[in-house]
Design a protein around this motif. Structure first.
Motif, PDB file in Angstrom:
ATOM      1  N   LEU A 320       1.063  -1.236  -0.080  1.00 63.40           N
ATOM      2  CA  LEU A 320       0.036   0.724   0.086  1.00 63.40           C
ATOM      3  C   LEU A 320       0.490   0.995   0.191  1.00 63.40           C
ATOM      4  N   ASP A 321       0.388   2.350  -0.067  1.00 66.79           N
ATOM      5  CA  ASP A 321       1.215   3.623  -0.231  1.00 66.79           C
ATOM      6  C   ASP A 321       1.006   3.849   1.198  1.00 66.79           C
ATOM      7  N   LEU A 322       1.671   3.821   2.412  1.00 68.54           N
ATOM      8  CA  LEU A 322       1.183   3.654   3.175  1.00 68.54           C
ATOM      9  C   LEU A 322       2.380   3.426   3.736  1.00 68.54           C
ATOM     10  N   GLY A 323       3.996   3.211   5.220  1.00 65.78           N
ATOM     11  CA  GLY A 323       4.252   3.552   5.984  1.00 65.78           C
ATOM     12  C   GLY A 323       5.923   3.435   4.828  1.00 65.78           C
ATOM     13  N   GLY A 324       6.812   2.604   5.358  1.00 66.93           N
ATOM     14  CA  GLY A 324       8.149   2.339   4.621  1.00 66.93           C
ATOM     15  C   GLY A 324       8.635   1.002   3.462  1.00 66.93           C
ATOM     16  N   VAL A 325       7.552   0.278   3.599  1.00 64.52           N
ATOM     17  CA  VAL A 325       7.303  -0.489   2.426  1.00 64.52           C
ATOM     18  C   VAL A 325       8.202  -0.816   1.166  1.00 64.52           C
ATOM     19  N   ALA A 326       7.327   0.554   0.469  1.00 67.76           N
ATOM     20  CA  ALA A 326       7.672   0.665  -0.362  1.00 67.76           C
ATOM     21  C   ALA A 326       8.771   1.362  -1.056  1.00 67.76           C
ATOM     22  N   THR A 327       9.496   1.969   0.419  1.00 64.52           N
ATOM     23  CA  THR A 327      10.667   2.720   0.050  1.00 64.52           C
ATOM     24  C   THR A 327      11.982   1.270   0.664  1.00 64.52           C
ATOM     25  N   MET A 328      11.091   0.462   1.023  1.00 66.70           N
ATOM     26  CA  MET A 328      12.519  -0.693   1.291  1.00 66.70           C
ATOM     27  C   MET A 328      12.434  -1.220  -0.010  1.00 66.70           C
ATOM     28  N   ALA A 329      11.358  -1.156  -0.549  1.00 65.17           N
ATOM     29  CA  ALA A 329      11.040  -2.657  -1.526  1.00 65.17           C
ATOM     30  C   ALA A 329      11.664  -2.160  -2.925  1.00 65.17           C
ATOM     31  N   GLY A 330      12.002  -0.330  -2.646  1.00 62.10           N
ATOM     32  CA  GLY A 330      12.797   0.568  -4.312  1.00 62.10           C
ATOM     33  C   GLY A 330      11.856   0.191  -5.264  1.00 62.10           C
ATOM     34  N   SER A 331      12.083  -0.096  -6.599  1.00 62.41           N
ATOM     35  CA  SER A 331      12.165   0.137  -8.160  1.00 62.41           C
ATOM     36  C   SER A 331      11.218  -1.921  -7.988  1.00 62.41           C
ATOM     37  N   MET A 332      11.258  -2.494  -6.733  1.00 62.89           N
ATOM     38  CA  MET A 332      10.200  -3.310  -7.228  1.00 62.89           C
ATOM     39  C   MET A 332       9.004  -3.463  -6.240  1.00 62.89           C
ATOM     40  N   ALA A 333       8.705  -2.018  -6.263  1.00 65.27           N
ATOM     41  CA  ALA A 333       7.876  -1.627  -5.111  1.00 65.27           C
ATOM     42  C   ALA A 333       6.981  -1.458  -6.317  1.00 65.27           C
ATOM     43  N   VAL A 334       5.388  -2.274  -6.031  1.00 67.10           N
ATOM     44  CA  VAL A 334       3.795  -2.218  -7.411  1.00 67.10           C
ATOM     45  C   VAL A 334       3.390  -1.427  -6.137  1.00 67.10           C
ATOM     46  N   VAL A 335       2.910  -0.359  -5.760  1.00 66.15           N
ATOM     47  CA  VAL A 335       2.267   0.392  -4.902  1.00 66.15           C
ATOM     48  C   VAL A 335       1.351   0.538  -5.424  1.00 66.15           C
ATOM     49  N   VAL A 336      -0.034   0.033  -4.022  1.00 61.82           N
ATOM     50  CA  VAL A 336      -1.370   0.585  -3.870  1.00 61.82           C
ATOM     51  C   VAL A 336      -1.965   1.629  -3.523  1.00 61.82           C
ATOM     52  N   PRO A 337      -2.879   3.101  -4.007  1.00 59.87           N
ATOM     53  CA  PRO A 337      -3.030   3.816  -3.836  1.00 59.87           C
ATOM     54  C   PRO A 337      -4.321   3.425  -3.260  1.00 59.87           C
ATOM     55  N   THR A 338      -4.347   4.104  -1.466  1.00 62.50           N
ATOM     56  CA  THR A 338      -5.065   3.902  -0.828  1.00 62.50           C
ATOM     57  C   THR A 338      -6.630   4.981  -0.669  1.00 62.50           C
TER      58      THR A 338
END
Length: 384
Positions: A320-338
């Motif tokens: 999700l577009d919350l917290g630091g999961v996307a930051t940690m995954a970087g270019s491999m993140a697939v972000v779902v807007p909440t």
């Protein structure tokens, strides 16, 4: 400031044998030791890790001082607050005896609670650094109801209480702290709103990329979840989204994930969900390497290292577009807007379906060099 600074580091949690906050504290201390002339680490008393042993593991130029309450039987944040008071007292004594160029608070890595800086007077010759810190992530009410269900009220209480404390703490510290380091974009925005003079963003992770397993190409579509079974980690989303992923399987690992409630949700989906229970580190990494994608739809993980490890292997991380999961995954993140319109579960499933077609190299950005460069920048005095 000297070519290499003399650093006084506050790290309540600091233990290289463990993950989460203790591992982060030890990581920060180890990296600081490589860019500093000397480091004094003030940490908590750990009965099974003597200060001299911790000192050896952190670096030859590191001195460790333990303080605070000895009992672990009190509430976590009460024990932490008492340690903060004790650490502040130790710091005052040390600063009366020696000069430090940098005071750095590392753990707990929270951006909303008090830290020793509140109880210290700043000297003109010192640079004060806070972080990397996080905690300013809050899900929309509609998302909380899906993920937390009956615990949504507790989430509202958490939001109100931490925001209230953060507002006071930021007012007390913004004139003292030279650099605030945020763990993720949510906390970056929080520090900017708090009017801190200099705000950087970086994780507190140094990941061992060289020893990660090689990713295999799965014969079938496999989504994996690896984490604790606490509700705010978002396992509910991963399970319920499977209703929109008929040609996928979901493998679930982690302590607390094998509960009756999660199994009841899974039965509604069918036999495409497998519960693996708690796995050791090697088995967890192998699980990432054999997956099509990882699901970590957490509401407020500040910097989950598991997401960085999966991304380092080359496994996409749906979050999700919350917290630091996307930051940690970087270019491999697939972000779902909440915050946008549409059913969250369907949006999550749609994001999962994109992962087999991703053409991106593994993300390996959480290195010792990158963290050291962040600290060098943070320790550099900037005009206010």
């Amino acid at each position: 400031m000297a070519a290499k600074p003399r650093v006084l580091l506050f790290a309540y949690a600091c233990d290289p044998r463990r993950g989460s906050e203790p591992g982060a504290g030890a990581t920060v201390a180890g990296v600081v030791s490589e860019i500093a002339e000397s480091v004094v680490v003030i940490t908590r008393i750990e009965a099974d890790l003597p200060p001299e042993e911790l000192q050896k593991q952190l670096g030859s130029n590191v001195r460790v001082i333990t303080t605070g309450p000895r009992t672990g039987g009190m509430p976590t944040y009460l024990r932490y607050f008492l340690w903060i008071l004790a650490a502040s007292k130790v710091a005052r004594k040390l600063r009366s005896e020696s000069q430090f160029d940098v005071l750095h608070h590392a753990t707990y890595a929270t951006d909303w609670f008090v830290n020793p800086f509140v109880f210290l007077r700043k000297l003109a010759t010192e640079v004060w650094v806070w972080g990397p810190a996080g905690g300013a992530s809050y899900a929309p009410a509609a998302v909380s109801r899906i993920v937390l269900e009956s615990a949504a009220l507790s989430e509202r209480v958490r939001t109100w209480s931490t925001n209230s404390i953060r507002a006071v703490v930021h007012r007390l510290l913004r004139a003292k702290v030279d650099t605030a380091i945020a763990l993720n974009l949510d906390s970056e925005r929080s520090f900017v709103r708090g009017k801190f003079a200099k705000v950087l963003t970086h994780s507190n992770a140094v990941l061992d990329y060289e020893n990660l397993p090689v990713r295999g190409v799965p014969d079938e579509r496999v989504l994996v979840y690896a984490g604790r079974g606490v509700s705010w980690k978002g396992l509910t989303i991963a399970i319920k989204a499977m209703a929109f992923l008929p040609d996928w399987k979901l493998k679930i690992a982690g302590p607390g994930t094998n509960s009756d409630s999660y199994r009841a949700m899974a039965r509604e989906i069918g036999d495409r969900i497998e519960f693996l229970g708690a796995l050791d580190r090697a088995s967890t990494l192998s699980l990432f390497a054999s997956a099509t994608a990882m699901a970590l739809p957490s509401l407020h993980d500040s910097a989950p290292w598991a997401a960085g490890e999966a991304a380092g292997i080359g496994t996409p991380v749906v979050c999700l577009d919350l917290g630091g999961v996307a930051t940690m995954a970087g270019s491999m993140a697939v972000v779902v807007p909440t915050g946008s319109d549409g059913d969250l579960l369907q949006k999550f499933a749609s994001a999962v379906r994109t992962t087999p077609h991703m053409d991106a190299a593994p993300d390996r950005s959480h290195t010792k060099l990158a963290l050291a460069e962040t600290f060098v920048n943070a320790y550099r005095r900037s005009p206010r």
